[in-house]
Design a protein around this motif. Structure first.
Motif, PDB file in Angstrom:
ATOM      1  N   VAL A   1      29.380 -20.346 -14.889  1.00  0.00           N
ATOM      2  CA  VAL A   1      29.164 -21.581 -15.641  1.00  0.00           C
ATOM      3  C   VAL A   1      28.759 -22.667 -14.662  1.00  0.00           C
ATOM      4  CG1 VAL A   1      30.352 -23.393 -16.958  1.00  0.00           C
ATOM      5  CG2 VAL A   1      30.881 -20.977 -17.395  1.00  0.00           C
ATOM      6  N   SER A   2      27.683 -23.402 -14.984  1.00  0.00           N
ATOM      7  CA  SER A   2      27.404 -24.618 -14.213  1.00  0.00           C
ATOM      8  C   SER A   2      27.836 -25.799 -15.079  1.00  0.00           C
ATOM      9  CB  SER A   2      25.915 -24.737 -13.863  1.00  0.00           C
ATOM     10  OG  SER A   2      25.692 -25.992 -13.246  1.00  0.00           O
ATOM     11  N   HIS A   3      28.935 -26.405 -14.698  1.00  0.00           N
ATOM     12  CA  HIS A   3      29.519 -27.515 -15.457  1.00  0.00           C
ATOM     13  C   HIS A   3      28.819 -28.813 -15.024  1.00  0.00           C
ATOM     14  CE1 HIS A   3      32.373 -30.107 -17.306  1.00  0.00           C
ATOM     15  NE2 HIS A   3      33.157 -30.315 -16.261  1.00  0.00           N
ATOM     16  N   ASN A   4      28.261 -29.519 -15.997  1.00  0.00           N
ATOM     17  CA  ASN A   4      27.520 -30.762 -15.720  1.00  0.00           C
ATOM     18  C   ASN A   4      28.173 -31.913 -16.483  1.00  0.00           C
ATOM     19  OD1 ASN A   4      24.241 -29.967 -14.765  1.00  0.00           O
ATOM     20  ND2 ASN A   4      25.729 -28.400 -15.259  1.00  0.00           N
ATOM     21  N   PRO A   5      29.360 -32.336 -16.058  1.00  0.00           N
ATOM     22  CA  PRO A   5      30.143 -33.249 -16.898  1.00  0.00           C
ATOM     23  C   PRO A   5      29.440 -34.575 -17.194  1.00  0.00           C
ATOM     24  CG  PRO A   5      31.080 -33.089 -14.669  1.00  0.00           C
ATOM     25  CD  PRO A   5      30.048 -32.025 -14.781  1.00  0.00           C
ATOM     26  N   LEU A   6      28.707 -35.105 -16.223  1.00  0.00           N
ATOM     27  CA  LEU A   6      28.129 -36.439 -16.444  1.00  0.00           C
ATOM     28  C   LEU A   6      26.931 -36.394 -17.381  1.00  0.00           C
ATOM     29  CD1 LEU A   6      28.761 -37.803 -12.877  1.00  0.00           C
ATOM     30  CD2 LEU A   6      29.820 -38.577 -14.990  1.00  0.00           C
ATOM     31  N   SER A   7      26.123 -35.352 -17.275  1.00  0.00           N
ATOM     32  CA  SER A   7      25.008 -35.188 -18.209  1.00  0.00           C
ATOM     33  C   SER A   7      25.545 -34.970 -19.630  1.00  0.00           C
ATOM     34  CB  SER A   7      24.151 -33.997 -17.762  1.00  0.00           C
ATOM     35  OG  SER A   7      23.208 -33.677 -18.739  1.00  0.00           O
ATOM     36  N   ASN A   8      26.576 -34.163 -19.759  1.00  0.00           N
ATOM     37  CA  ASN A   8      27.154 -33.894 -21.077  1.00  0.00           C
ATOM     38  C   ASN A   8      27.741 -35.157 -21.696  1.00  0.00           C
ATOM     39  OD1 ASN A   8      28.476 -30.691 -19.923  1.00  0.00           O
ATOM     40  ND2 ASN A   8      26.454 -31.211 -20.680  1.00  0.00           N
ATOM     41  N   LEU A   9      28.312 -36.005 -20.862  1.00  0.00           N
ATOM     42  CA  LEU A   9      28.861 -37.261 -21.381  1.00  0.00           C
ATOM     43  C   LEU A   9      27.737 -38.208 -21.777  1.00  0.00           C
ATOM     44  CD1 LEU A   9      31.813 -37.894 -18.888  1.00  0.00           C
ATOM     45  CD2 LEU A   9      32.003 -37.410 -21.335  1.00  0.00           C
ATOM     46  N   LYS A  10      26.725 -38.323 -20.895  1.00  0.00           N
ATOM     47  CA  LYS A  10      25.661 -39.312 -21.148  1.00  0.00           C
ATOM     48  C   LYS A  10      24.852 -38.962 -22.400  1.00  0.00           C
ATOM     49  CE  LYS A  10      21.920 -41.949 -19.286  1.00  0.00           C
ATOM     50  NZ  LYS A  10      20.538 -41.529 -19.367  1.00  0.00           N
ATOM     51  N   LEU A  11      24.570 -37.648 -22.588  1.00  0.00           N
ATOM     52  CA  LEU A  11      23.799 -37.237 -23.771  1.00  0.00           C
ATOM     53  C   LEU A  11      24.702 -37.077 -25.004  1.00  0.00           C
ATOM     54  CD1 LEU A  11      21.361 -34.600 -22.179  1.00  0.00           C
ATOM     55  CD2 LEU A  11      20.810 -36.924 -22.836  1.00  0.00           C
ATOM     56  N   GLY A  12      25.975 -37.369 -24.838  1.00  0.00           N
ATOM     57  CA  GLY A  12      26.908 -37.267 -25.969  1.00  0.00           C
ATOM     58  C   GLY A  12      27.063 -35.842 -26.464  1.00  0.00           C
ATOM     59  N   SER A  13      26.930 -34.878 -25.555  1.00  0.00           N
ATOM     60  CA  SER A  13      26.957 -33.470 -25.965  1.00  0.00           C
ATOM     61  C   SER A  13      28.380 -32.947 -26.171  1.00  0.00           C
ATOM     62  CB  SER A  13      26.266 -32.597 -24.909  1.00  0.00           C
ATOM     63  OG  SER A  13      24.963 -33.064 -24.666  1.00  0.00           O
ATOM     64  N   GLY A  14      29.322 -33.502 -25.428  1.00  0.00           N
ATOM     65  CA  GLY A  14      30.705 -33.021 -25.526  1.00  0.00           C
ATOM     66  C   GLY A  14      31.278 -32.769 -24.142  1.00  0.00           C
ATOM     67  N   ILE A  15      32.436 -32.139 -24.129  1.00  0.00           N
ATOM     68  CA  ILE A  15      33.131 -31.866 -22.860  1.00  0.00           C
ATOM     69  C   ILE A  15      33.467 -30.379 -22.802  1.00  0.00           C
ATOM     70  CG2 ILE A  15      35.214 -32.366 -21.505  1.00  0.00           C
ATOM     71  CD1 ILE A  15      35.118 -35.221 -22.664  1.00  0.00           C
ATOM     72  N   ALA A  16      32.980 -29.718 -21.786  1.00  0.00           N
ATOM     73  CA  ALA A  16      33.186 -28.263 -21.673  1.00  0.00           C
ATOM     74  C   ALA A  16      34.676 -27.946 -21.467  1.00  0.00           C
ATOM     75  CB  ALA A  16      32.368 -27.718 -20.505  1.00  0.00           C
ATOM     76  N   PRO A  17      35.146 -26.817 -22.013  1.00  0.00           N
ATOM     77  CA  PRO A  17      36.577 -26.470 -21.902  1.00  0.00           C
ATOM     78  C   PRO A  17      36.914 -25.855 -20.536  1.00  0.00           C
ATOM     79  CG  PRO A  17      35.416 -24.792 -23.151  1.00  0.00           C
ATOM     80  CD  PRO A  17      34.379 -25.826 -22.804  1.00  0.00           C
ATOM     81  N   ILE A  18      36.765 -26.653 -19.496  1.00  0.00           N
ATOM     82  CA  ILE A  18      36.924 -26.116 -18.133  1.00  0.00           C
ATOM     83  C   ILE A  18      38.331 -25.561 -17.873  1.00  0.00           C
ATOM     84  CG2 ILE A  18      36.763 -26.674 -15.651  1.00  0.00           C
ATOM     85  CD1 ILE A  18      34.025 -26.450 -17.208  1.00  0.00           C
ATOM     86  N   PRO A  19      39.409 -26.257 -18.299  1.00  0.00           N
ATOM     87  CA  PRO A  19      40.738 -25.679 -18.040  1.00  0.00           C
ATOM     88  C   PRO A  19      40.887 -24.283 -18.649  1.00  0.00           C
ATOM     89  CG  PRO A  19      40.930 -27.978 -18.691  1.00  0.00           C
ATOM     90  CD  PRO A  19      39.489 -27.597 -18.905  1.00  0.00           C
ATOM     91  N   THR A  20      40.296 -24.071 -19.825  1.00  0.00           N
ATOM     92  CA  THR A  20      40.377 -22.733 -20.449  1.00  0.00           C
ATOM     93  C   THR A  20      39.565 -21.728 -19.635  1.00  0.00           C
ATOM     94  OG1 THR A  20      40.400 -23.942 -22.521  1.00  0.00           O
ATOM     95  CG2 THR A  20      40.230 -21.556 -22.682  1.00  0.00           C
ATOM     96  N   TYR A  21      38.391 -22.137 -19.164  1.00  0.00           N
ATOM     97  CA  TYR A  21      37.615 -21.226 -18.310  1.00  0.00           C
ATOM     98  C   TYR A  21      38.432 -20.828 -17.082  1.00  0.00           C
ATOM     99  CZ  TYR A  21      33.394 -22.545 -20.955  1.00  0.00           C
ATOM    100  OH  TYR A  21      32.461 -22.756 -21.936  1.00  0.00           O
ATOM    101  N   LEU A  22      39.068 -21.814 -16.475  1.00  0.00           N
ATOM    102  CA  LEU A  22      39.831 -21.513 -15.250  1.00  0.00           C
ATOM    103  C   LEU A  22      40.992 -20.567 -15.559  1.00  0.00           C
ATOM    104  CD1 LEU A  22      39.877 -25.036 -13.492  1.00  0.00           C
ATOM    105  CD2 LEU A  22      38.376 -23.090 -13.012  1.00  0.00           C
ATOM    106  N   LYS A  23      41.645 -20.838 -16.692  1.00  0.00           N
ATOM    107  CA  LYS A  23      42.773 -19.975 -17.079  1.00  0.00           C
ATOM    108  C   LYS A  23      42.300 -18.533 -17.266  1.00  0.00           C
ATOM    109  CE  LYS A  23      45.721 -22.595 -19.671  1.00  0.00           C
ATOM    110  NZ  LYS A  23      45.905 -23.123 -21.018  1.00  0.00           N
TER     111      LYS A  23
END
Ligand SMILES: C[C@H]1O[C@@H](n2cnc3c(O)ncnc32)[C@H](O)[C@@H]1O
Ligand code: ZN
Length: 431
Positions: free
Chosen positions: A271-293
Motif C-alpha cells: 500500500v502506498s498511503h498518501n494521507p495529505l492527498s486523500n485529505l485535500k481531495l476529500g477522498s477519506g482516510i485509509a485504515p492504516i492501523p487495520t493494515y498494520l494489525k
C-alpha cells in the motif's frame, strides 16, 4: 570515497536509545564500514565529512508521485477527485510537452532532495524527458508510463505501443544508469479496460518490474467498478490475475472491504498511503492501523503537487503518525518506528531496492541533518522529532555514493535556472 566522522547514526527506529555516534565509510555506491566514532581508519583521498552536531538517517523513499506535476502546484485546489481530474487536470495535461515535463521534474527532484527524499516511484507521461532530468540530478527512481484507455479499443492499442517504447527506453536507461528503474503503471481500474490491466500485468511479470496503480481512492470509483463488474476493484483485478507473481504498489487504498483486505494480504500488495492527498481531495482516510494489525505492507507517498501540494515526505510522515490516532481516538496506533519504516525500509522492499536502512553492504542513499535546527532541539529523542517536529530541511544528501546536496545547496543543478525554467513552464501550461 566518503568518510563521515563522529555522527549520530539513526539506524534503529525501534530502539532509538541504541542510536549512537559512529564513523561511516562509503566506497563507490555502497556503505562499506560502520564503526564506533573514532575507530575508522580514514583511507587516503577520502572526502571527509565532520558529523559533529549532525545525525545521519536512511534517505526517504516516496512510493507515489507524479513528479512533473510540480508545475501544477496550486492550479486546481479544493475539488473532489473526479471533477479535479476530468475538468481541470486532464485538460491541462493535454497541453504538456517535453520542456514542461523536464522543468517540472527538475523542480520536483530539487524539492525532494532538499527535504530528505532520495528515491521516488512515479507514474506519468513523456518518460524520456523525465529520464533525462533525473539522470542529470543523480536521483534514484522507478518510472512508469500512466496507461489510460478509458475502454476504447483504438486508444488501448496506441497505449500498448507507447508502453512498449517506454519500457525499452527505461531498460536502456537502466543499463546506462542503475539509478533509473522501470515499472508498469496502469492508471486505475476506472480508466483501464480489463485487457489493458492484464497486458500491464503480463509485461510486469515478463520484465520483472513492479506495477504501480491507483486503487480504491474514492467511494465513487468503487461504485462505478461494482456497477460494471459486480465486484469491488481489488476483487475484480484479482479475478483477472493482475496481482499474481509481481510486486504491486497500490496507491491510496482508502476504502477497502474485509475481502479486499484479505487480497492485499494474500497477494503481498504494497500500500502506498498518501494521507495529505486523500485529505485535500476529500477522498477519506485509509485504515492504516487495520493494515498494520493485519501485517499488510504499508509505504508512504505524497502524490503529485496538484493534490498535496508539495513533495515534503516529512509532512506525510507527521500526518500519518497523527491522523490515525485522532480517527481511532487511540494514541497508541501508528507508532513512530512504524511510520519511519514505511518511508524507508518498507518502501525499499516494495521497489526491490537495497536501501532504506544504514547497514554495511547497502546502497549509500543517506541524509545528514544539522542538529542545530530549531525543530530538532532539544537534541534528545531525535527519532521522535523525525516523525513529529522536524521541518524537513536537511543539510546533506548522498545518493548512490554521490553528494547531491551539500550544506543545503544542490551540487547537480543550477538552482536559479531550475526556478526560472519552472516559472516559464507554468506560463506555457496555463496560457
Ligand atoms: C498519471 C495520471 O494520474 C493522474 N493523477 C494524479 N494524481 C492522481 C490521483 O490522486 N488519483 C488519480 N489520478 C491521479 C495524473 O494527473 C495523470 O493524469
Ligand atoms: Zn496519484
Amino acid at each position: 570515497m566518503i568518510a563521515i566522522k563522529n555522527i549520530l547514526l539513526l539506524n534503529n527506529f525501534e530502539e532509538p536509545q541504541k542510536c549512537k555516534k559512529s564513523d561511516i565509510l562509503i566506497e563507490n555506491n555502497l556503505i562499506t564500514k560502520i564503526c564506533n566514532a573514532g575507530d575508522l581508519k580514514i583511507p587516503e583521498g577520502a572526502t571527509i565529512i565532520d558529523g559533529t552536531k549532525k545525525a545521519i538517517m536512511p534517505g526517504l523513499i516516496n512510493t507515489h508521485t507524479h513528479i512533473p506535476m510540480t508545475i501544477f502546484r496550486g492550479v486546481a485546489d479544493d475539488l473532489p477527485l473526479m471533477d479535479w481530474l476530468g475538468n481541470h487536470i486532464w485538460p491541462l495535461e493535454a497541453k504538456l510537452d517535453e520542456e514542461i515535463i523536464h522543468a517540472g521534474t527538475m523542480l520536483g527532484c530539487m524539492e525532494m532532495i532538499k527535504t530528505g527524499t532520495v528515491a521516488f516511484n512515479d507514474m506519468y507521461f513523456f518518460t524520456d524527458s523525465i529520464i533525462k532530468a533525473v539522470e542529470s540530478v543523480n536521483m534514484r527512481c522507478t518510472l512508469s508510463y500512466g496507461l489510460i484507455d478509458l475502454c476504447d479499443e483504438e486508444k488501448r492499442e496506441s497505449e500498448m505501443n507507447s508502453q512498449k517504447d517506454v519500457l525499452n527506453s527505461l531498460e536502456k536507461a537502466h543499463n546506462k544508469n542503475e539509478l533509473i528503474n522501470a515499472a508498469v503503471g496502469p492508471h486505475a481500474p476506472y480508466t483501464c479496460s480489463a485487457e489493458l490491466l492484464q497486458h500491464a500485468h503480463d509485461l510486469a511479470k515478463e520484465h520483472n518490474v513492479p506495477m504501480n496503480i491507483h486503487m480504491n481512492e474514492t467511494e465513487d470509483e468503487i461504485k462505478q467498478i461494482k456497477e460494471k463488474t459486480g465486484l469491488r476493484p481489488f476483487e475484480f483485478l484479482n479475478s483477472l490475475g493482475v496481482f499474481d507473481d509481481i510486486n504491486v504498489v497500490a496507491a491510496h487504498c482508502v476504502h477497502v472491504s474485509e475481502n479486499e483486505m484479505k487480497i492485499l494480504k494474500d497477494k503481498n500488495i504494497y500500500v502506498s498511503h498518501n494521507p495529505l492527498s486523500n485529505l485535500k481531495l476529500g477522498s477519506g482516510i485509509a485504515p492504516i492501523p487495520t493494515y498494520l494489525k493485519n501485517n499488510i505492507n504499508v509505504t508512504l507517498g505524497t502524490d503529485g503537487c496538484a493534490s498535496n501540494n508539495n513533495l515534503n515526505l516529512f509532512e506525510s510522515i507527521k500526518a500519518c503518525a497523527t491522523i490515525h490516532k485522532g480517527v481511532q481516538q487511540d494514541s497508541t496506533v501508528v507508532k513512530v518506528s512504524e511510520v519511519l519504516n514505511m518511508a524507508t525500509k518498507n518502501a525499499s522492499k516494495a521497489l526491490n531496492y537495497n536501501s532504506g536502512e544504514i547497514k554495511e553492504g547497502m546502497w549509500a542513499d543517506l541524509v545528514i541533518l544539522d542538529l542545530k535546527n530549531p525543530t530538532l532541539i532539544p537534541n534528545k529523542n531525535i527519532v521522535s522529532h523525525l516523525a513529529y517536529s522536524f521541518n524537513g530541511v536537511v543539510e546533506t544528501v548522498i545518493i548512490n555514493g554521490k553528494i547531491v546536496l551539500e550544506d543545503g545547496k544542490m551540487t547537480t543543478m543550477d538552482e536559479d535556472k531550475v526556478y526560472e525554467k519552472a516559472e516559464e513552464a507554468y506560463l506555457n501550461l496555463v496560457n
